[in-house]
Design an enzyme around this catalytic site. Structure first.
Site, PDB file in Angstrom:
ATOM      1  N   SER A 110      25.383 100.687  -9.901  1.00 52.13           N
ATOM      2  CA  SER A 110      26.571 100.711 -10.745  1.00 52.13           C
ATOM      3  C   SER A 110      26.344 101.232 -12.159  1.00 52.13           C
ATOM      4  O   SER A 110      27.309 101.424 -12.892  1.00 52.13           O
ATOM      5  CB  SER A 110      27.190  99.317 -10.807  1.00 52.13           C
ATOM      6  OG  SER A 110      27.782  98.991  -9.574  1.00 52.13           O
ATOM      7  N   GLY A 123      18.256  96.930  -1.732  1.00 48.59           N
ATOM      8  CA  GLY A 123      16.833  96.791  -2.015  1.00 48.59           C
ATOM      9  C   GLY A 123      16.355  97.519  -3.244  1.00 48.59           C
ATOM     10  O   GLY A 123      15.147  97.754  -3.391  1.00 48.59           O
ATOM     11  N   GLY A 128      22.853  97.636 -12.127  1.00 50.01           N
ATOM     12  CA  GLY A 128      23.224  98.223 -10.855  1.00 50.01           C
ATOM     13  C   GLY A 128      22.319  97.722  -9.750  1.00 50.01           C
ATOM     14  O   GLY A 128      21.156  97.388 -10.004  1.00 50.01           O
ATOM     15  N   GLY A 180      25.468  97.297 -22.281  1.00 56.54           N
ATOM     16  CA  GLY A 180      24.648  97.678 -21.142  1.00 56.54           C
ATOM     17  C   GLY A 180      25.391  97.681 -19.833  1.00 56.54           C
ATOM     18  O   GLY A 180      26.598  97.429 -19.765  1.00 56.54           O
ATOM     19  N   HIS A 181      24.643  97.974 -18.783  1.00 62.51           N
ATOM     20  CA  HIS A 181      25.186  97.935 -17.415  1.00 62.51           C
ATOM     21  C   HIS A 181      24.028  97.782 -16.444  1.00 62.51           C
ATOM     22  O   HIS A 181      22.960  98.366 -16.637  1.00 62.51           O
ATOM     23  CB  HIS A 181      25.958  99.208 -17.100  1.00 62.51           C
ATOM     24  CG  HIS A 181      27.099  98.980 -16.147  1.00 62.51           C
ATOM     25  ND1 HIS A 181      26.917  98.547 -14.842  1.00 62.51           N
ATOM     26  CD2 HIS A 181      28.436  99.115 -16.312  1.00 62.51           C
ATOM     27  CE1 HIS A 181      28.104  98.423 -14.263  1.00 62.51           C
ATOM     28  NE2 HIS A 181      29.054  98.755 -15.131  1.00 62.51           N
TER      29      HIS A 181
END
Length: 431
Positions: free
Chosen positions: A61, A306, A302, A299-300
């Site tokens: 993401s 795995g 993701g 921020g982000h």
């Protein structure tokens, strides 16, 4: 950057990767105007190659920040308006709620206030029409709130945003992002197509098998219609370059103007409050905004099947940290969090503390015991009379529809940017 600082980072990254049993990790920090990297381990337990700063990881993401930035370029070129209805650019948009379909704006997509459920699990193929076919299926996506009324994280909303890029530019989503973002920002190790990734060094994903040993997770990638919300493969060096761009004035390292400083700043300003979230206090335009120990972070995160990614900046301190890891279901997430917290404290003196739990109160605990349904999961809160536990289970219909995309061992869907703890203890929420 001193040799001792480089050594400290490398030692911490190596020890922490070993502690969590992760095959391969890559970490980058921007501090005091310098870059520092630490890479450890291998790309795959089956076909191992050393991880380096240019090794490609799935960043999940974090891709949403690239999609949003590409759209902000179109906003500055006056080809898109943030407050315009999405239907101006995607006239074919249909939803189960016709009023919502007419009212949802571009900004609603980019700050998760469209009121759309998390996503559709469908097969629209790998052709250039994958997003168009996805949009045609959107009447099947639940409307969980009126547009603009609250934040609710939606992969589907960002996939729809990708269709805006296609219709406005006349390019595929991937071509549009390459033209608007990757090329001008100097991101030379960022790709969507597996055919591009496979010709370079890249990490495969890992999850524990029935015997507990890590095994390569398959399939490697999500379906193409999910690219705008989570399909990017990138390197730690490219992500640090990306973080530095968003810390800057809108010019790339080459000096080319990509966005105005005002547009970048607008992306980092709160647009909607988040309540009860461990991920942030507010959404900007795609970014999670969170105050940590008195400083604002942007921020982000993701996650994939795995693999995990974390990108965090502290604009007022011109600081960034990126952490990438290739093991699930929780090890990579825990590794990335540990690295980010260590970097904040070590380089900035900023301590990201866990919230202090309240004393257990049985009567208050009984007020929250029960099952709660969200889009893709059922959350179950229980008490044994001494503590509360929370369990998160992917709904059977979601898992059944996505057997090719969801590893059996994971405690969260691969599109999720946020953790879903399978078993945790807590005290009743504060009044």
């Amino acid at each position: 950057m001193t040799t001792s600082t480089q050594t400290a980072l490398s030692e911490f990254v190596g020890a922490t990767a070993e502690e969590f049993g992760i095959p391969g990790v890559a970490v980058a920090v921007w501090v005091d105007g310098r870059e520092v990297y630490a890479c450890h381990g291998v790309t795959s337990v089956e076909n191992p190659l050393p991880v380096d700063r240019d090794t490609l990881f799935q960043v999940g993401s974090v891709t949403k920040t690239h999609t949003a930035t590409a759209l902000m370029r179109l906003v500055e070129e006056e080809r898109v308006e943030l407050d315009a209805p999405v239907r101006r650019y995607v006239p074919e948009l249909g939803l189960a709620d016709e009023r919502a379909a007419a009212e949802i704006t571009v900004l609603n997509l980019l700050n998760h206030t469209a009121g759309l459920a998390w996503n559709l699990i469908v097969d629209t193929g790998e052709g250039d029409d994958a997003l168009a076919r996805f949009v045609a299926m959107l009447p099947g996506l639940e409307q969980i709130a009126p547009p603009g009324t609250r934040a609710s994280y939606s992969q589907g909303a960002f996939n729809l945003a990708g269709r805006i890029l296609e219709n406005v530019t006349g390019l595929t989503y991937e071509q549009a992002v390459a033209s608007l973002v990757f090329e001008p920002a100097g991101l030379e190790h960022s790709f969507f197509a597996p055919s591009d990734v496979m010709t370079r060094r890249f990490c495969v994903s890992h999850n524990p098998g029935e015997d507990g040993a890590l095994a390569v997770a398959r399939p490697w990638a999500l379906r193409r219609y999910n690219n705008p919300g989570g399909g990017l493969a990138s390197s730690v060096a490219d992500l640090l370059r990306w973080a530095r761009f968003h810390l800057g004035d809108g010019r790339a390292e080459s000096g080319e103007r990509v966005l105005s400083a005002e547009a970048l700043q607008r992306m980092k300003e709160p647009t909607v409050e988040l309540r009860g979230s461990t991920l942030g206090d507010a959404f900007g335009i795609s970014w999670f905004l969170r105050d940590v120990d008195g400083v604002r972070t942007v921020g982000h995160g993701g996650s994939g099947n795995g693999q995990f990614a974390e990108l965090l900046t502290v604009p007022e301190r011109d600081f960034a940290v990126v952490a990438l890891s290739n093991a699930g279901p929780d090890a990579g997430l825990q590794f990335n969090r540990a690295v980010v917290r260590w970097a904040l404290e070590t380089f900035l003196g900023v301590v990201d503390r866990d919230p202090e739990p309240l004393p257990y109160d049985h009567e208050r605990a009984l007020e929250v015991v029960g099952s709660y349904d969200i889009d893709a999961m059922t959350l179950t809160i229980a008490t044994d009379g001494a503590e509360l536990t929370i369990g998160a289970a992917i709904k059977p219909e979601i898992r059944a529809a996505s057997d090719t995309e969801l590893p059996r061992t994971t405690s969260r869907p691969p599109w999720a940017c946020c953790p879903a703890t399978t078993t945790a203890t807590s005290s009743p929420p504060a009044a």
